[in-house]
Design a protein around this motif. Sequence first.
Motif, PDB file in Angstrom:
ATOM      1  N   MET A 184       8.088  16.227  -5.424  1.00  0.00           N
ATOM      2  CA  MET A 184       6.846  15.712  -5.991  1.00  0.00           C
ATOM      3  C   MET A 184       5.747  16.760  -5.894  1.00  0.00           C
ATOM      4  O   MET A 184       5.694  17.522  -4.934  1.00  0.00           O
ATOM      5  N   TYR A 185       4.864  16.723  -6.883  1.00  0.00           N
ATOM      6  CA  TYR A 185       3.650  17.514  -6.770  1.00  0.00           C
ATOM      7  C   TYR A 185       2.720  16.800  -5.798  1.00  0.00           C
ATOM      8  O   TYR A 185       2.825  15.599  -5.586  1.00  0.00           O
ATOM      9  N   ALA A 186       1.798  17.559  -5.248  1.00  0.00           N
ATOM     10  CA  ALA A 186       0.845  16.949  -4.323  1.00  0.00           C
ATOM     11  C   ALA A 186      -0.164  16.112  -5.098  1.00  0.00           C
ATOM     12  O   ALA A 186      -0.513  16.430  -6.235  1.00  0.00           O
ATOM     13  N   PHE A 187      -0.604  15.041  -4.472  1.00  0.00           N
ATOM     14  CA  PHE A 187      -1.648  14.205  -5.081  1.00  0.00           C
ATOM     15  C   PHE A 187      -2.369  13.474  -3.957  1.00  0.00           C
ATOM     16  O   PHE A 187      -1.873  13.395  -2.833  1.00  0.00           O
ATOM     17  N   ASP A 188      -3.515  12.926  -4.314  1.00  0.00           N
ATOM     18  CA  ASP A 188      -4.246  12.090  -3.356  1.00  0.00           C
ATOM     19  C   ASP A 188      -3.765  10.655  -3.521  1.00  0.00           C
ATOM     20  O   ASP A 188      -3.328  10.257  -4.591  1.00  0.00           O
ATOM     21  N   PHE A 189      -3.880   9.927  -2.447  1.00  0.00           N
ATOM     22  CA  PHE A 189      -3.421   8.541  -2.465  1.00  0.00           C
ATOM     23  C   PHE A 189      -4.577   7.630  -2.119  1.00  0.00           C
ATOM     24  O   PHE A 189      -5.311   7.877  -1.167  1.00  0.00           O
ATOM     25  N   GLU A 190      -4.747   6.598  -2.905  1.00  0.00           N
ATOM     26  CA  GLU A 190      -5.834   5.658  -2.648  1.00  0.00           C
ATOM     27  C   GLU A 190      -5.313   4.239  -2.792  1.00  0.00           C
ATOM     28  O   GLU A 190      -4.522   3.962  -3.695  1.00  0.00           O
ATOM     29  N   LYS A 191      -5.752   3.364  -1.929  1.00  0.00           N
ATOM     30  CA  LYS A 191      -5.275   1.977  -1.983  1.00  0.00           C
ATOM     31  C   LYS A 191      -6.469   1.038  -1.930  1.00  0.00           C
ATOM     32  O   LYS A 191      -6.813   0.518  -0.870  1.00  0.00           O
ATOM     33  N   PRO A 192      -7.124   0.801  -3.084  1.00  0.00           N
ATOM     34  CA  PRO A 192      -8.310  -0.064  -3.108  1.00  0.00           C
ATOM     35  C   PRO A 192      -7.911  -1.522  -2.894  1.00  0.00           C
ATOM     36  O   PRO A 192      -6.749  -1.888  -3.065  1.00  0.00           O
ATOM     37  N   SER A 193      -8.924  -2.359  -2.571  1.00  0.00           N
ATOM     38  CA  SER A 193      -8.612  -3.765  -2.343  1.00  0.00           C
ATOM     39  C   SER A 193      -9.219  -4.677  -3.398  1.00  0.00           C
ATOM     40  O   SER A 193      -9.049  -5.884  -3.324  1.00  0.00           O
ATOM     41  N   THR A 194      -9.926  -4.100  -4.373  1.00  0.00           N
ATOM     42  CA  THR A 194     -10.421  -4.928  -5.478  1.00  0.00           C
ATOM     43  C   THR A 194     -10.083  -4.245  -6.797  1.00  0.00           C
ATOM     44  O   THR A 194      -9.886  -3.020  -6.858  1.00  0.00           O
ATOM     45  N   VAL A 195     -10.059  -5.065  -7.851  1.00  0.00           N
ATOM     46  CA  VAL A 195      -9.801  -4.522  -9.181  1.00  0.00           C
ATOM     47  C   VAL A 195     -10.902  -3.529  -9.556  1.00  0.00           C
ATOM     48  O   VAL A 195     -10.630  -2.455 -10.106  1.00  0.00           O
ATOM     49  N   ALA A 196     -12.123  -3.906  -9.223  1.00  0.00           N
ATOM     50  CA  ALA A 196     -13.242  -3.030  -9.582  1.00  0.00           C
ATOM     51  C   ALA A 196     -13.087  -1.656  -8.934  1.00  0.00           C
ATOM     52  O   ALA A 196     -13.284  -0.618  -9.590  1.00  0.00           O
ATOM     53  N   ASP A 197     -12.720  -1.637  -7.669  1.00  0.00           N
ATOM     54  CA  ASP A 197     -12.538  -0.347  -6.991  1.00  0.00           C
ATOM     55  C   ASP A 197     -11.382   0.437  -7.608  1.00  0.00           C
ATOM     56  O   ASP A 197     -11.428   1.662  -7.719  1.00  0.00           O
ATOM     57  N   ALA A 198     -10.344  -0.289  -7.982  1.00  0.00           N
ATOM     58  CA  ALA A 198      -9.191   0.391  -8.587  1.00  0.00           C
ATOM     59  C   ALA A 198      -9.584   1.026  -9.919  1.00  0.00           C
ATOM     60  O   ALA A 198      -9.237   2.168 -10.209  1.00  0.00           O
ATOM     61  N   VAL A 199     -10.320   0.270 -10.720  1.00  0.00           N
ATOM     62  CA  VAL A 199     -10.752   0.787 -12.014  1.00  0.00           C
ATOM     63  C   VAL A 199     -11.629   2.023 -11.823  1.00  0.00           C
ATOM     64  O   VAL A 199     -11.470   3.039 -12.518  1.00  0.00           O
TER      65      VAL A 199
END
Lengths: 161, 263, 786
Positions: B1-16
């Motif tokens: 895999m290429y490197a990437f950042d990982f994020e795990k938001p808890s709301t739809v708004a944050d994900a968007v």
Amino acid sequence: MTTVSMTVNGKPVSAEAEGRTLLVEFLRDGLHLTGTHVGCDTSQCGACVVHVNGEAVKACTMFAQEAEGAEVTTIEGMANADGSLNVIQQAFQDHHGLQCGFCTPGMVMSAAALLKENPKPSEAEIRDYLEGNICRCTGYHNIVKAILAASGQDVGAIAAE
Amino acid sequence: MYAFDFEKPSTVADAVAALKAEEAQPLGGGQTLIPTLKQRLAMPSKLVSLTGIDEMKGVCVADDGAVCIGGATPHAVVAREAAKSYPALASLAANIGDPAVRNRGTIGGSLANNDPSACYPAAALGSGATIVTNAREIAADDYFQGMFATALDEGEIITEVRFPVPEKAAYMKFEQPASRFALTAVFVAKYADGVRVAVTGASEEGVFRWTEAEEALSSNFSPDAVAGLSVPADGMIGDLHGTPAYRAHLVGVMTKRAVAAAG
Amino acid sequence: MPKDHGIGASSKRREDVRFLTGAGQYTDDINVQGQTYVHFIRSDVAHGRINGINTSAAEAMPGVIRIFTGADFEGIGGLPCGWQVTDRHGEPMKEPAHPVLAQGKVRHVGDPIAAVVAESYAKARDAAEAVEVDIEELPAAIDMKAALEGNAPKVHDDLADNLCYDWAFGSDAAEVDAAFSNAAHVTTLELVNQRLVANPMEPRVAVGDFSRATDESTLYTTSQNPHVIRLLMGAFVLGIPEHKLRVVAPDVGGGFGSKIFHYAEEAFCTFAARQINRPVKWTASRSEAFLSDAQGRDHVTKIELALDADNNFTALRTETYANMGAYLSTFAPSVPTWLHGTLMAGNYKTPLIHVNVKAVFTNTVPVDAYRGAGRPEATYQLERVIDKAARERGVDPIALRRQNFVTEFPYATPVAVEYDTGDYVATMDKLEEIADIAGFEARRKESEARGKLRGLGVNCYIEACGIAPSNLVGQLGARAGLYDAATVRVNATGTISVMVGAHSHGQGHETAFPQVVAEMLGIDESMIDIVHGDSSKIPFGMGTYGSRSIAVCGSAMVRATEKIIAKAKKIAAHLMEASEADIGIKDGQFTVAGTDKSVAWGDVTLAAYVPHNYPLEEIEPGLEETAFYDPSNFTYPAGAYACEVEVDPDTGKVTVERFAAADDFGNIINPMIVDGQVHGGIGQGIGQALMENCAYDENGQLISASYMDYAMPRADDVPFYTVDHSCQTPCTHNPLGVKGCGEAGAIGSPPAVINAVVDALQSAGHNVTHIDMPASPQRVWAAMQG
């Protein structure tokens, strides 16, 4: 790098992980729990199955960071408290349900998940449930038999040994 | 895999919001995306996990009777929780991949990917489902736009899928022997206003409706009604596991079996 | 009562405890201080000329230690071939160079071009993308027969063509031709034994280490035969003498033949560790395994069977094209010849047999032994043509087989080998019983009532195991001996370590081998441990393949244990002041005939190491013996198999409903393990018959390059099997009377399945006389369309 914390086999652990670090890499390389194996790269062989929050998942198809805060159980956490083999492990030994042993950790973890949701599975239900665990050695005969036996069912009538 | 950042938001708004980053990509259960990343066939700068968003999880029945499934709901949960409200859908979910895959893979991820051999597209199209995103509602008939192509815009997230519940329905899958994806599978659903027949695994255009069978079944919902019908082999997928002619043949067989199973 | 210990007992496997608790130590579990990681850049074209490799940008990337290309291996040996076949004109086979990293050309998709060594796998792979490889793609030779045509692209420019050898064997060709001219009936069948991928669940791994202090290299590798790797790599590739090279094969997750061979990655890691003075680790991904593990089978055959008016087999003639792939893997040339042609007599007294094999180079992954290796190909074509003959003659296929069985032993076949023992009538009788052949018609009616077609397929098989005598195989072209070795080290307290040259990677040696020693000494199995897989710990060994472990290495262990007993008796005689000739050993006690005197095993072993009261003038202290055993013949397991299938006439899907196997393995050490070996072989055989297909497109791209397209049998693809090995005609020439059981299931099962599929289709009036493997749903459906 991010510090990822979770509970593995009942013990809280923390280790560094990149975004791309898979749960199986975190377990094997970070925690030196090498019982969880990697046999493919397409999520099919099941050698890497562990339990995350009580559910069977493929540790090669989940990022370590997705397991932040989770309760993880690996094959190293399956034996009885006194170190003896648990019922499923013992049934695999009693019925010769393993040969080279490479797929075995995943098989045991899948079998444990099956018996949790279906304590007395039929032969067909066992075979169906093992769809995501490939074994190249046993022809599955003794794996299915071992799981039937571990569920307390009589396996005396099954052909051969 | 290429490197990437990982994020795990808890709301739809944050994900968007997180998905607004250049080359950011949503991550559902990852059961297809992670193997793809391993082959270095995708190069996201950031993966935004949708599995931590509670508002996108779960199965419920709306006032109009539709079964509503959160976009981040794993197949195993659908198999359990939709068993009463929409048994054919639950049964489809119970046979996607294997148990470990079903514990991670999500309906939103499957529909967003729109693999031409996946199961959920057949259920969504066959049920005339509504794909609900953070931005809009899309009718299934408008949503699927060919192999791996959908109406979704960049950064758009499937938050929910609404399935009108038919009088009768069934899904019949003929598995590709290696991947266990659908070599050809058919979802048949009988509604008061007509029958829908959706075919997956077969066409180079991805999931499609077999309108000729729908018309025949709408006037006579029995296996015999489709006995004389066939789909042309042109445009069917041909590979190691099945020629276009074989897939075209299986469309007929699986449709008949689905009708029989629907009862 | 079944025995509960010693030879013949189903002792539970002791190795299971570590495997069941995650404590197994496989090669990928080994990490050496300071290790680096290598990623191989592999060819993505089947055939091409390398015009240049530019590594400069990649070398500057983070974590990169060094990038190797073919230029680093100039002047260093290539991968050797361990078997030289002589063709029908007395000329040696063509033997092209097989470089560790490609030199000038790439010859198959997956051929390694360069290797990036870095601080992590991710960094190595990141940097690999910055290596610029300029390859000019060339037309590729993929199809075997097309590859032999005059205008075919040449896989190796320095050879005249793509023919490796044209080999002929058996009876005089003119006599065979005459028999065909005089035959009352000739049955002809053209078939494909498709290419397979062995797919042990553990992908290959190599860790190379180097000690500047001792000038010693160590290679940890996923191998079935670490000593063979040490020999081939040390002597032929890298020029490292044996005493400076240690090869360790720890727990190995299955092999099935694919881990016999010496691979480029092993040589690379060992070489690179010396170059950079740090350990180098390589772990194959499954995708990489599909492109770099030697593949199996891949024969295209025409077989003809001549029968007289009474249906006696009078002659057999075969012509086979065998795919070698792009290079000769370690034992590749022996598979279609000495492991295939010599088995063409099967279980039958056909008096005249002629075999022709053309081995062909193509731009595909090399092909070598896979479970059964040559013998499944022989069995499949023979048992298919017999089945076809039975249908053409309108006779019962079982009766036709029985009529032609070899019934007197020893039996010298027209294809060089001599069967020492067997009882093919007995195994067929047993099969008819356990498979309930008599009940088949009722089951067929029941299937038909459900709209399914049911078929029954029966066949026999014979195999040659424990590949053997070294002087013979030397004449046949083997470049190694095929003996094995064991050292029995008795410790002062009476516990025993047995260092064996066989390697256990699923076969249960750690359990079964002690059962033999325990039986001989009358002591508890738990007092005995097996040591294997480390060239520094065991005397020598040729490893595990060809169902040889117990027949060859087990025999060495018996011989060494006999030496132990002989010496221990001398010590016991001294301790009891008796004559050595009067000493017996039973249940761990040495006794003196005609007296009630006895001395325990542990007292004798203690005396050997604490020789206070000891015949020092007569024998040395200590109790350790080594034996090398070189068999005088192959062993010949044989049996009869039956398969019942159902075919869905709408989809062509075949399901295996019943499978029964009656085997004669001679004496049995651990019945539980033997059953497991047969189960596994049947599983793989069903996989070959119905599912597995290693397929290339016309450009040489592997189409089935992952488990998404290579159909591995899963639990729901197979039934419970009924297996029996109560028919036992002990081998006459090894001390245990054992024959070997590892490959039988994979050899015996494919024809049973295909015979059953054809039977099912014919039952519904389809004029299908043959269907090639795998009998996938689409193929069966297409066959039914006529």
